[in-house]
Enzyme design. Structure first.
Site, PDB file in Angstrom:
ATOM      1  N   CYS A 227       0.422   2.293   5.906  1.00  0.00           N
ATOM      2  CA  CYS A 227       0.824   0.976   6.432  1.00  0.00           C
ATOM      3  C   CYS A 227       0.163   0.806   7.926  1.00  0.00           C
ATOM      4  CB  CYS A 227       2.490   1.209   6.685  1.00  0.00           C
ATOM      5  SG  CYS A 227       3.383   1.211   5.075  1.00  0.00           S
TER       6      CYS A 227
ATOM      7  N   CYS B 242       6.652   2.279   8.492  1.00  0.00           N
ATOM      8  CA  CYS B 242       6.100   3.259   7.722  1.00  0.00           C
ATOM      9  C   CYS B 242       7.046   4.409   8.136  1.00  0.00           C
ATOM     10  CB  CYS B 242       4.683   3.752   8.031  1.00  0.00           C
ATOM     11  SG  CYS B 242       3.861   4.682   6.577  1.00  0.00           S
TER      12      CYS B 242
ATOM     13  N   GLY C   4       1.628 -25.865  18.026  1.00  0.00           N
ATOM     14  CA  GLY C   4       0.196 -25.802  17.869  1.00  0.00           C
ATOM     15  C   GLY C   4      -0.832 -26.262  18.887  1.00  0.00           C
TER      16      GLY C   4
ATOM     17  N   CYS D  89       4.305   6.324   2.637  1.00  0.00           N
ATOM     18  CA  CYS D  89       5.810   5.650   2.301  1.00  0.00           C
ATOM     19  C   CYS D  89       6.000   5.187   1.095  1.00  0.00           C
ATOM     20  CB  CYS D  89       6.398   5.012   3.497  1.00  0.00           C
ATOM     21  SG  CYS D  89       5.637   3.293   3.619  1.00  0.00           S
TER      22      CYS D  89
ATOM     23  N   CYS E 261       1.380   2.266  -0.037  1.00  0.00           N
ATOM     24  CA  CYS E 261       1.182   3.176   1.202  1.00  0.00           C
ATOM     25  C   CYS E 261       1.001   4.547   0.816  1.00  0.00           C
ATOM     26  CB  CYS E 261       2.135   2.942   2.218  1.00  0.00           C
ATOM     27  SG  CYS E 261       2.036   4.343   3.681  1.00  0.00           S
TER      28      CYS E 261
END
Lengths: 256, 227, 286
Positions: free
Chosen positions: C262, C268, C29, C240, C237
């Protein structure tokens, strides 16, 4: 009784020029001390040395911390000093915009110190912010407004709320009423006086306004050319000044 | 309670050729609890100066100024502040307050300063304001807007709110009507009865004779005169 | 392949970047400064990510680039081509097959593995920047762990919008120490930041690299009474039928008809290949 703050032999030089030198005093709990002097007398330099914004060239600033008792804040580590300045100390700037985040709402400004010490409950933070707005006489409805939408007096009151929300024990103030209208000044002074008494605050107030110190300060220190020329009870110093410079200062005030 | 030993006071005017003006010399005075002493002497003889020296408002040049055991001439500011808070009251001729503070709170303030509970302090303040005939509708207003006589009475109420063991009174009955003057005199008597040591300046001869046990002529302390 | 050094950058530069990456992994970080090079593309097009990828790639790697989840957008295509030309590495659109994935604004839906590295393109690495413009001050805040200001931003969100409205680049605390900007990924992706793969972040213009090692604790900042929520559009979606993926909203005509698909095109496609069908799948196929 241990003084809250013991200042010993503080000196700050800018090259060959003296900022302030040989300044020492004890400040006890609940005491308000004024520092007066003309521009360039070293009073702001002194205040910044005391508050840890400037590193003095010599001397000690011993603060009676809650956890460890008296500690020299000049030699303590920076994280400790910064922690102190977010919790037990407060600094009220002359210009509110130096002490506020102008792009953050009034509530966010007040809440910052709370969040800095670990408060993580939005509702509690907001309640405290609103409570403090009330204490500095700003309507609760303004909590989400930015300080840019506030008058100068309101900004200054917001700055005070932002500083006092963590219940500090020592407040440094640099010309807190400078640049405000006289009527606004009076309201602010009255507010400060009330808060100082209610919270048992100790305060060090730098100003060139003798009326401000008469109303707020128990004790007074008069500075000239970096030196303390006279110190004592505020009314005694103002009514029976001993030093030539203090006499000049007192006699220079226009009477109304 | 109040004792002055060989106190002198002079003013040095640094900005006027460093002229030194001696105003008081060899001032000695002793006031016991329950006693009221009046300072007398012509105008300018130094009555107010002496009061201010006792209060710590003027710095004594030499000698001892003992109030409740503390030498005001040499004490630290915080010791004097504590003395003024707990022990030594001062009713001056002028009211000096922060604007906007309501009269009731102005009067209650000395009680709050010594840690008195808020409601009890306000009750006591109300009682005094009533005795001194300040109409109740004015209590929530700041006394800065009041007439001179009203301000004077608010000042007296404030001065008598806390039961100081030692008190300084500067013309407490000046500019008061007969009824309020009686109230003030009885307040002074009550203070004496509870054992307060009082030093006062009274131009009102009748009032002086009624409350004071002795008189001290400050002209005796004027430099050059006593010698 | 051509006269380019492998992966465009010279070896000295790659070593310098690798040192920054290793330091970043050692201090999760923490923003490590590095000497960002001029790349043959404008700032804002992923110069930081490209330099990190260049220093990470080996000839054996399989490389995938996505932009907002899609493999076929300009940015993704040009970066993929760039490394095909300068490194000659194999490229793929399949998350499964990739060993190094460079991304802008998304984390793939498929769970990443320990043998994968994901490289994020970062525009502004400093999460405190919008509230504190001074770099000296923000560095001090990081070093002293003074993060109250980060919550001020979230406070402002709630006070103005009734909820934390920050929807992307949602700040996180890494390994209980540094507050980090996860790059402008949607906050839906924040829980995925605790993953098995190595995560590297490169900011070219700002000259910073930072990293999150595998299995590192990553906590999204929030309030007790306004806890963090990974949100997405409340739809399956339309192609899909996936209910667990992050969706893009597509306006289809002037009548306001729209569809949700997606954002991860590979996810997808692989679902549709496996036989999953969404509401508008037929029309799309047509």
């Amino acid at each position: 009784m241990t003084p809250l703050l013991q200042v010993k032999g503080i000196e700050k030089r800018y090259g060959a020029r003296i900022g302030c030198t040989d300044v020492g005093f004890d400040l006890y709990r609940g005491e308000v001390m004024g520092i007066v002097g003309e521009s360039g007398s070293g009073k702001s330099t002194l205040l910044n040395c005391l508050a840890g914004h400037l590193e003095p060239d010599a001397g000690q600033v011993v603060f009676d911390t809650r956890a460890d008792g008296p500690v020299d804040t000049v030699t303590m580590s920076e994280p400790e000093r910064r922690m102190l300045s977010r919790t037990d100390w407060a600094f009220v700037h002359q210009h509110a915009r130096d002490g506020l985040r102008m792009s953050v709402s009034a509530g966010g400004n007040i809440g910052e110190r709370l969040m800095a010490v670990g408060d993580r409950h939005y509702g509690d933070i907001r309640d405290k912010a609103i409570d403090w707005l009330g204490r500095v006489e700003i309507e609760a409805a303004r909590v989400d407004d930015r300080p840019t939408a506030f008058s100068g007096g309101m900004q200054q009151r917001l700055q005070i709320a932002r500083n006092l929300v963590t219940g500090p024990r020592l407040v440094f103030m640099d010309e807190p009423t400078g640049g405000l209208d006289v009527s606004v000044q009076a309201r602010l002074l009255d507010l400060l006086r009330g808060l100082v008494r209610e919270m048992g605050l100790s305060a060090i107030i730098v100003t060139h306004d003798l009326a401000v110190v008469r109303l707020l300060a128990d004790r007074l220190m008069v500075m000239k050319d970096g030196h303390v020329v006279e110190a004592g009870l505020t009314d005694q110093v103002l009514d029976d000044p001993q030093h030539a410079y203090t006499q000049l200062l007192v006699s220079s005030v226009l009477q109304v | 309670m109040i004792e002055l030993k060989d106190v002198s006071k002079s003013f040095t005017l640094h900005n006027q050729g460093s002229a030194v003006i001696p105003v008081m010399e060899g001032a000695s005075l002793k006031v016991a609890p329950g006693e009221c002493v009046a300072l007398t002497g012509a105008s300018g003889a130094g009555k107010s100066t002496l009061m201010r020296v006792i209060y710590g408002n003027y710095l004594a040049a030499s000698g001892q100024v003992l109030v409740g055991g503390l030498d005001v001439a040499k004490a630290e500011p915080r010791e004097i502040l504590a003395l003024r808070r707990e022990t030594l009251g001062y009713v001056s001729q002028f009211l000096r307050v922060v604007p906007r503070v309501p009269t009731l709170e102005v009067v209650a303030e000395p009680l709050l300063a010594v840690g008195c509970e808020k409601q009890a302090a306000l009750d006591k303040a109300a009682e005094l304001l009533k005795r001194l005939n300040i109409p109740e509708r004015l209590w929530t207003l700041s006394p800065t807007t009041f007439s001179g006589g009203e301000q004077q009475r608010v000042n007296i109420a404030r001065g008598f709110a806390h039961e100081y063991p030692a008190m300084l009174l500067d013309e407490p009955t000046a500019s008061l009507d007969a009824q309020n003057r009686e109230t003030v005199l009885s307040l002074i008597k009550e203070a004496k009865e509870r054992g307060a040591a009082i030093v006062g300046i009274f131009h009102d001869v009748d009032a002086r004779e009624r409350v004071c046990d002795r008189e001290v002529n400050v002209s005796e302390f004027t430099p050059g005169v006593a010698a | 392949m051509s006269e380019y050094n492998f992966a465009y950058l010279d070896e000295q530069t790659k070593r310098m970047i690798r040192r920054a990456i290793l330091k970043g992994l050692a201090v999760p970080g923490y923003q490590v400064p590095f000497a960002s090079r001029e790349m043959p593309m404008p700032y804002g097009w992923g110069t930081g990510g490209v330099q990190v990828s260049a220093a990470t790639l080996t000839p054996e790697d399989t490389f995938k680039v996505i932009d907002q989840g899609a493999d076929d957008t300009t940015n993704a295509v040009s970066i993929r081509k760039f490394f095909e030309n300068t490194a000659g590495v194999e490229t793929t659109e399949e998350t499964e097959k990739a060993t190094v994935i460079q991304t802008r604004h998304r984390i793939p839906e498929a769970k990443l593995r320990e043998d994968q590295i994901i490289v994020y393109q970062v525009p502004i690495p400093e999460p405190l920047r919008f509230l504190e413009p001074r770099e000296t001050e923000t560095r001090k805040m990081h070093s002293l762990e003074e993060y109250g200001l980060m919550h001020v931003k979230l406070y402002e969100d709630i006070s103005q919008h009734g909820a934390i409205s920050t929807a992307y680049a949602y700040p996180v605390k890494v390994s209980d120490r540094y507050v980090m900007d996860p790059s402008p990924i949607p906050k839906f992706d924040n829980p995925k930041l605790e993953m098995d793969a190595i995560q590297l972040f490169g900011a070219g213009r700002e000259q910073r690299i930072y990293a999150v090692p595998p299995h590192t604790k990553v906590v999204s900042l929030d309030f007790e009474d306004y806890p963090f929520e990974a949100t997405k559009a409340n739809h399956p979606c339309d192609l899909c039928g996936a209910e667990d993926s992050y969706l893009d909203e597509v306006i289809m005509d002037d009548a306001g008809n729209r569809m949700f698909v997606c954002s991860d095109t590979d996810y997808c496609r692989s679902r549709r290949e496996a036989g999953h069908v969404g509401r508008l799948a037929e029309e799309d196929a047509a």
